[in-house]
Scaffold this active site. Structure first.
Site, PDB file in Angstrom:
ATOM      1  N   GLY A  33     -41.480 -62.351  -5.146  1.00 35.14           N
ATOM      2  CA  GLY A  33     -41.583 -63.344  -6.215  1.00 35.14           C
ATOM      3  C   GLY A  33     -41.411 -64.790  -5.775  1.00 35.14           C
ATOM      4  O   GLY A  33     -41.832 -65.182  -4.689  1.00 35.14           O
ATOM      5  N   ASP A  53     -31.073 -60.500  -0.056  1.00 34.79           N
ATOM      6  CA  ASP A  53     -31.462 -59.757  -1.261  1.00 34.79           C
ATOM      7  C   ASP A  53     -30.670 -58.457  -1.352  1.00 34.79           C
ATOM      8  O   ASP A  53     -30.255 -57.892  -0.340  1.00 34.79           O
ATOM      9  CB  ASP A  53     -32.971 -59.453  -1.212  1.00 34.79           C
ATOM     10  CG  ASP A  53     -33.588 -59.292  -2.592  1.00 34.79           C
ATOM     11  OD1 ASP A  53     -34.336 -60.193  -3.025  1.00 34.79           O
ATOM     12  OD2 ASP A  53     -33.314 -58.256  -3.257  1.00 34.79           O
ATOM     13  N   ASP A  78     -25.240 -58.612  -2.538  1.00 34.44           N
ATOM     14  CA  ASP A  78     -25.226 -58.501  -3.991  1.00 34.44           C
ATOM     15  C   ASP A  78     -24.503 -59.763  -4.458  1.00 34.44           C
ATOM     16  O   ASP A  78     -23.283 -59.886  -4.261  1.00 34.44           O
ATOM     17  CB  ASP A  78     -24.483 -57.233  -4.422  1.00 34.44           C
ATOM     18  CG  ASP A  78     -24.374 -57.139  -5.942  1.00 34.44           C
ATOM     19  OD1 ASP A  78     -24.745 -58.111  -6.640  1.00 34.44           O
ATOM     20  OD2 ASP A  78     -23.910 -56.090  -6.432  1.00 34.44           O
ATOM     21  N   VAL A  79     -25.244 -60.687  -5.045  1.00 38.32           N
ATOM     22  CA  VAL A  79     -24.651 -61.994  -5.359  1.00 38.32           C
ATOM     23  C   VAL A  79     -23.542 -61.910  -6.408  1.00 38.32           C
ATOM     24  O   VAL A  79     -22.804 -62.874  -6.596  1.00 38.32           O
ATOM     25  CB  VAL A  79     -25.726 -63.026  -5.811  1.00 38.32           C
ATOM     26  CG1 VAL A  79     -26.715 -63.320  -4.695  1.00 38.32           C
ATOM     27  CG2 VAL A  79     -26.436 -62.584  -7.089  1.00 38.32           C
ATOM     28  N   TYR A 172     -30.380 -64.467 -21.144  1.00 40.87           N
ATOM     29  CA  TYR A 172     -31.106 -65.199 -20.089  1.00 40.87           C
ATOM     30  C   TYR A 172     -31.072 -66.703 -20.362  1.00 40.87           C
ATOM     31  O   TYR A 172     -30.724 -67.506 -19.480  1.00 40.87           O
ATOM     32  CB  TYR A 172     -32.547 -64.680 -20.035  1.00 40.87           C
ATOM     33  CG  TYR A 172     -33.372 -65.275 -18.906  1.00 40.87           C
ATOM     34  CD1 TYR A 172     -33.255 -64.786 -17.602  1.00 40.87           C
ATOM     35  CD2 TYR A 172     -34.273 -66.306 -19.138  1.00 40.87           C
ATOM     36  CE1 TYR A 172     -34.016 -65.313 -16.570  1.00 40.87           C
ATOM     37  CE2 TYR A 172     -35.038 -66.836 -18.109  1.00 40.87           C
ATOM     38  CZ  TYR A 172     -34.904 -66.335 -16.823  1.00 40.87           C
ATOM     39  OH  TYR A 172     -35.658 -66.867 -15.802  1.00 40.87           O
ATOM     40  N   LYS A 176     -29.331 -69.642 -18.003  1.00 34.74           N
ATOM     41  CA  LYS A 176     -30.146 -70.679 -17.339  1.00 34.74           C
ATOM     42  C   LYS A 176     -29.704 -72.078 -17.766  1.00 34.74           C
ATOM     43  O   LYS A 176     -29.785 -73.024 -16.981  1.00 34.74           O
ATOM     44  CB  LYS A 176     -31.631 -70.432 -17.601  1.00 34.74           C
ATOM     45  CG  LYS A 176     -32.153 -69.154 -16.919  1.00 34.74           C
ATOM     46  CD  LYS A 176     -31.963 -69.218 -15.399  1.00 34.74           C
ATOM     47  CE  LYS A 176     -32.473 -67.999 -14.674  1.00 34.74           C
ATOM     48  NZ  LYS A 176     -32.346 -68.077 -13.220  1.00 34.74           N
ATOM     49  N   THR A 207     -44.958 -63.464 -11.522  1.00 34.20           N
ATOM     50  CA  THR A 207     -44.229 -62.693 -10.500  1.00 34.20           C
ATOM     51  C   THR A 207     -43.947 -61.292 -11.035  1.00 34.20           C
ATOM     52  O   THR A 207     -44.242 -60.998 -12.204  1.00 34.20           O
ATOM     53  CB  THR A 207     -42.861 -63.339 -10.174  1.00 34.20           C
ATOM     54  OG1 THR A 207     -42.058 -63.297 -11.349  1.00 34.20           O
ATOM     55  CG2 THR A 207     -42.982 -64.762  -9.697  1.00 34.20           C
TER      56      THR A 207
HETATM   57  N1  LIG Z   1     -41.099 -65.762 -12.877  1.00 29.42           N
HETATM   58  C1  LIG Z   1     -40.894 -66.701 -13.772  1.00 29.42           C
HETATM   59  O1  LIG Z   1     -41.743 -66.962 -14.635  1.00 29.42           O
HETATM   60  C2  LIG Z   1     -39.619 -67.498 -13.757  1.00 29.42           C
HETATM   61  C3  LIG Z   1     -39.550 -68.629 -14.562  1.00 29.42           C
HETATM   62  C4  LIG Z   1     -38.383 -69.404 -14.543  1.00 29.42           C
HETATM   63  C5  LIG Z   1     -37.324 -69.037 -13.737  1.00 29.42           C
HETATM   64  N2  LIG Z   1     -37.421 -67.923 -12.981  1.00 29.42           N
HETATM   65  C6  LIG Z   1     -36.265 -67.595 -12.133  1.00 29.42           C
HETATM   66  O2  LIG Z   1     -36.685 -67.557 -10.785  1.00 29.42           O
HETATM   67  C7  LIG Z   1     -35.873 -66.625 -10.057  1.00 29.42           C
HETATM   68  C8  LIG Z   1     -36.776 -65.629  -9.351  1.00 29.42           C
HETATM   69  O3  LIG Z   1     -37.569 -64.980 -10.320  1.00 29.42           O
HETATM   70  P1  LIG Z   1     -38.765 -64.002  -9.925  1.00 29.42           P
HETATM   71  O4  LIG Z   1     -39.731 -64.068 -11.049  1.00 29.42           O
HETATM   72  O5  LIG Z   1     -39.214 -64.270  -8.535  1.00 29.42           O
HETATM   73  O6  LIG Z   1     -37.982 -62.602 -10.007  1.00 29.42           O
HETATM   74  P2  LIG Z   1     -38.247 -61.200  -9.249  1.00 29.42           P
HETATM   75  O7  LIG Z   1     -37.681 -60.138 -10.115  1.00 29.42           O
HETATM   76  O8  LIG Z   1     -39.661 -61.089  -8.829  1.00 29.42           O
HETATM   77  O9  LIG Z   1     -37.312 -61.359  -7.953  1.00 29.42           O
HETATM   78  C9  LIG Z   1     -35.905 -61.424  -8.060  1.00 29.42           C
HETATM   79  C10 LIG Z   1     -35.280 -60.998  -6.735  1.00 29.42           C
HETATM   80  O10 LIG Z   1     -33.851 -61.071  -6.894  1.00 29.42           O
HETATM   81  C11 LIG Z   1     -33.280 -59.925  -6.299  1.00 29.42           C
HETATM   82  N3  LIG Z   1     -31.978 -59.644  -6.933  1.00 29.42           N
HETATM   83  C12 LIG Z   1     -31.742 -59.156  -8.184  1.00 29.42           C
HETATM   84  N4  LIG Z   1     -30.420 -58.971  -8.369  1.00 29.42           N
HETATM   85  C13 LIG Z   1     -29.799 -59.360  -7.219  1.00 29.42           C
HETATM   86  C14 LIG Z   1     -28.441 -59.405  -6.791  1.00 29.42           C
HETATM   87  N5  LIG Z   1     -27.447 -58.975  -7.589  1.00 29.42           N
HETATM   88  N6  LIG Z   1     -28.162 -59.868  -5.557  1.00 29.42           N
HETATM   89  C15 LIG Z   1     -29.159 -60.278  -4.730  1.00 29.42           C
HETATM   90  N7  LIG Z   1     -30.468 -60.249  -5.064  1.00 29.42           N
HETATM   91  C16 LIG Z   1     -30.786 -59.796  -6.307  1.00 29.42           C
HETATM   92  C17 LIG Z   1     -34.287 -58.806  -6.554  1.00 29.42           C
HETATM   93  O11 LIG Z   1     -34.105 -57.714  -5.666  1.00 29.42           O
HETATM   94  C18 LIG Z   1     -35.608 -59.550  -6.347  1.00 29.42           C
HETATM   95  O12 LIG Z   1     -36.014 -59.513  -4.989  1.00 29.42           O
HETATM   96  C19 LIG Z   1     -34.940 -65.995 -11.084  1.00 29.42           C
HETATM   97  O13 LIG Z   1     -33.702 -66.682 -11.075  1.00 29.42           O
HETATM   98  C20 LIG Z   1     -35.660 -66.221 -12.399  1.00 29.42           C
HETATM   99  O14 LIG Z   1     -34.790 -66.250 -13.495  1.00 29.42           O
HETATM  100  C21 LIG Z   1     -38.544 -67.146 -12.956  1.00 29.42           C
END
Ligand SMILES: NC(=O)c1ccc[n+]([C@@H]2O[C@H](COP(=O)([O-])OP(=O)(O)OC[C@H]3O[C@@H](n4cnc5c(N)ncnc54)[C@H](O)[C@@H]3O)[C@@H](O)[C@H]2O)c1
Length: 268
Positions: A33, A53, A78-79, A172, A176, A207
């Site tokens: 992502g 990750d 694990d964050v 969520y 944020k 994503t």
């Molecule tokens: N995709 C969107 O439209 C969008 C929009 C605004 C904000 N965001 C933010 O961007 C960030 C990434 O989103 P994305 O769409 O790439 O998500 P995604 O689900 O594609 O990827 C998230 C990643 O975080 C990892 N993860 C989850 N829990 C975890 C933990 N406890 N410890 C470590 N790693 C962990 C997952 O394994 C995954 O690889 C997020 O914070 C999301 O809220 C996304």
């Protein structure tokens, strides 16, 4: 290089100020992502990068895809777990050197009407999206403060400014918005110690996280597009330049800001 106050000691050319040559960066949640694209942008500007990750198999695949001109490693974290975050910081420091840049990107979403949301679901979202950002900033921040320099970029969302519809995602949205205030709080605490903290607030980007939501409710996409003046979802790679800007000396007088990139969604 920057003085402890964050001011460039010598005026750099515009292009040089975006360079991350020889620097070490951690991107959490970078196995896929947006995080994967952010990690790619940082390597393109010369940084060695740790793909941190909870999904270590995927992180390892991503790290080997990106490994090339610079060193890219995978590290399991694990964050939500403080001991795991401390171990990640130690692992990355041992393998790549002191950390110059932290991108707090790991995040999850769980959609449900507020009146039906279980406390377990609420806590899961708060735990990754808010505790996780705090814990990583705390432990990487300690090291940055000792060295008197560092840059942190937190990933908020347009959902931290605006209640997105039609999906119901109070947990969520709340986390944020919390990321924005945490960003400002850390920026104020660390502003005179060489550590800058900013955030980005993306709009809908295509994503896996978004695919999962659309798989359950495909009709949502039409509402999203209607509410986005540019009439399309963002492409994950469109965030690379913004992240490099905030992670580098190009943004040397910037701290505490949350930069929105949402195709106009929050401007309506
Ligand atoms: N995709 C969107 O439209 C969008 C929009 C605004 C904000 N965001 C933010 O961007 C960030 C990434 O989103 P994305 O769409 O790439 O998500 P995604 O689900 O594609 O990827 C998230 C990643 O975080 C990892 N993860 C989850 N829990 C975890 C933990 N406890 N410890 C470590 N790693 C962990 C997952 O394994 C995954 O690889 C997020 O914070 C999301 O809220 C996304």
């Amino acid at each position: 290089m920057l003085e402890a106050t964050g001011a460039p000691s010598v005026r750099m050319s515009v292009l040089d100020s975006f360079s991350l040559d020889g620097e070490t960066a951690i991107v959490t949640g970078a196995a896929q992502g947006l995080g994967k694209q952010m990690a790619t942008g940082l390597t393109e500007m010369g940084a060695d990068v740790a793909i941190a990750d909870v999904n270590i198999e995927k992180a390892e695949r991503t790290a080997s895809e990106l490994d090339g001109e610079t060193d890219v490693i995978a590290t399991e974290v694990d964050v939500t777990d403080e001991a795991s975050v401390e171990a990640m910081v130690e692992d990355v420091t041992d393998r790549l050197g002191p950390i110059d840049v932290l991108i707090n990107n790991a995040g999850i979403v769980e959609n449900s009407p507020a009146e039906e949301t279980s406390i377990e679901s609420w806590r899961r979202v708060v735990s990754v999206n808010l505790d996780g950002v705090f814990l990583c900033a705390k432990h990487v921040g300690q090291q940055m403060l000792e060295r008197g320099e560092g840059r942190i970029v937190n990933v908020s969302s347009m959902s931290g400014f605006d209640v997105n519809v039609p999906q119901k995602q109070a947990s969520y949205n709340t986390t944020k918005a919390g990321v924005r205030m945490l960003t400002q709080s850390l920026a104020v605490e660390w502003g005179d110690q060489g550590v800058r903290v900013n955030a980005i607030a993306p709009g809908y980007m295509r994503t896996e996280l978004v695919d999962e939501v659309l798989e359950e409710s495909p009709e949502m996409e039409e509402t999203w597009l209607e509410n986005t003046p540019m009439g399309r979802l963002g492409r994950p790679e469109e965030l690379k330049e913004l992240v490099v800007y905030l992670a580098s000396d190009a943004s040397s007088f910037m701290t505490g800001s949350t930069v929105v990139m949402d195709g106009g969604y929050t401007s309506r």
